[in-house]
Design an enzyme around this catalytic site. Structure first.
Site, PDB file in Angstrom:
ATOM      1  N   ARG A 172      -7.668 -11.264 -13.749  1.00 47.05           N
ATOM      2  CA  ARG A 172      -6.581 -10.424 -13.088  1.00 47.05           C
ATOM      3  C   ARG A 172      -6.386 -11.015 -11.670  1.00 47.05           C
ATOM      4  O   ARG A 172      -5.324 -10.908 -11.134  1.00 47.05           O
ATOM      5  CB  ARG A 172      -7.157  -8.839 -13.010  1.00 47.05           C
TER       6      ARG A 172
ATOM      7  N   ARG B 208       5.245 -20.184   3.796  1.00 48.53           N
ATOM      8  CA  ARG B 208       4.870 -21.718   4.079  1.00 48.53           C
ATOM      9  C   ARG B 208       4.213 -21.889   5.446  1.00 48.53           C
ATOM     10  O   ARG B 208       3.636 -23.012   5.632  1.00 48.53           O
ATOM     11  CB  ARG B 208       6.427 -22.370   3.620  1.00 48.53           C
TER      12      ARG B 208
ATOM     13  N   LYS C  31      -2.600  -6.737  -8.214  1.00 51.06           N
ATOM     14  CA  LYS C  31      -3.593  -5.935  -7.201  1.00 51.06           C
ATOM     15  C   LYS C  31      -3.195  -6.463  -5.659  1.00 51.06           C
ATOM     16  O   LYS C  31      -4.169  -7.375  -5.385  1.00 51.06           O
ATOM     17  CB  LYS C  31      -5.042  -5.898  -7.808  1.00 51.06           C
TER      18      LYS C  31
ATOM     19  N   GLU D  54      -0.039   6.470 -12.870  1.00 53.69           N
ATOM     20  CA  GLU D  54      -1.620   6.239 -12.768  1.00 53.69           C
ATOM     21  C   GLU D  54      -1.942   7.265 -11.621  1.00 53.69           C
ATOM     22  O   GLU D  54      -1.215   7.794 -11.091  1.00 53.69           O
ATOM     23  CB  GLU D  54      -2.073   5.068 -12.523  1.00 53.69           C
TER      24      GLU D  54
END
Ligand code: PXG
Length: 285
Positions: free
Chosen positions: A52, A105, A151, A184
């Site tokens: 993940r 960058r 995440k 959630e």
């Protein structure tokens, strides 16, 4: 005792584990992380968490400067070097140090940090009595804006929801998506049960695909229980026999009140208790 922290290639004492104020993780929340646990000296679902982490990094075009196998080895080493058996592990990979300005960058090298510390468990009382949660005004950020599957170090969406919960006197909250469906919680996934059928929002609802969520779905199915990933609204929660949350920190925890409505008997339900026991057995096996 001072912890040894993995920072950019080596383990250093925590007093020396500092990151630049020019790090874009600090300046912009530009980076990704994982929260992982170790039980009895073994890191739980290590491969899933590493996968993940690398998926999150790929989605934001951040190249982690080591292969996944080496990351997994360093996570294990972080636990062992600190003499921990039960641990909470935080892995953070940020864009790294660069000039001011959003342009990634500007950051030649990502910063990699692994912290393995002893864990603060929720009080047992919360598991026995069950949690009270409320739904909050702050919606979960839409997939099209910043996919909750990433995440990322941008947790303000969840923190704002958590603040709304704290203001309402609860420690966890239900976040809805822009369509009014349940997504959630601020740091947990949510399930509900009615007539023996377990339901949880699908990934399209805009959620983090929790490792604990996946583990509990597998456990439930292995016990012959039906689990359906489907859109839920607040009404579905209110009329449930049981509601529970899953997450690395909370594991499996029963919910006994949603927006002031008592759920089921007002105590953590039977299926919730069965799944919690099965989860505990799994992590200790
Ligand atoms: N949703 C969100 C938004 C999360 O942040 C979960 C669900 C549950 O996923 P896992 O993979 O843990 O089952 C999370 C996880 C912390 C902390 O330090 C937060 C999480 C995990 C561990 C620690 O607040 N969130």
């Amino acid at each position: 005792m001072s912890l040894k922290i993995y920072l950019d290639g080596k383990f250093v004492p925590e007093e020396d584990a500092s990151v630049s104020v020019f790090d874009h993780g600090y300046l912009y929340g530009d980076g990704v992380f994982e929260g992982i646990r170790a039980y009895s000296g073994k890191v739980f679902k290590l491969d899933e968490h590493v996968r993940r982490l690398y998926d999150s990094a790929r989605a934001i075009m951040l190249e982690i400067p080591m292969p996944p196998q080496e990351m997994a080895a360093k996570i294990n080493e972080a636990v062992n070097i600190n003499g921990l058996t039960d641990a909470y592990i935080r892995v953070v990979v940020s864009r790294g140090k660069g000039d001011l300005g959003l342009d990634p960058r500007k950051c030649p090298r990502p910063t990699v940090v692994i912290i393995a510390a002893s864990i603060q468990l929720y009080p047992q009382e919360l598991y026995d009595k069950g949690l009270e949660v409320v739904s909050v005004p702050t919606n979960r950020i839409p997939n099209e804006c910043l996919n909750p599957r990433i995440k990322s170090l941008n947790y303000l969406n969840n923190i704002l929801a958590k603040i709304e919960g704290i203001n309402a006197g609860v420690i966890e909250v239900v976040m809805l998506n822009r369509n009014g469906y349940v997504a959630e919680c601020s740091g947990d996934n949510i399930f509900c049960i009615r007539d023996g059928v377990i339901r949880t929002p699908p990934v399209e609802a805009g959620i983090l695909l929790g490792i604990t969520r996946g583990t509990v779905i597998d456990l439930a199915r292995s016990k012959g229980l039906q689990v359906i990933e489907t859109n839920l609204n607040r009404f579905d929660l209110y009329v449930s026999d049981e509601v529970f949350l899953t997450g690395t920190a909370a594991e499996v925890i029963g919910v006994v009140k949603v927006d002031g409505r008592a759920i089921g008997s007002g105590k953590p339900g039977e299926i919730t208790r069965t799944l919690k026991a099965a989860f505990e057995e799994l992590v200790r096996s």
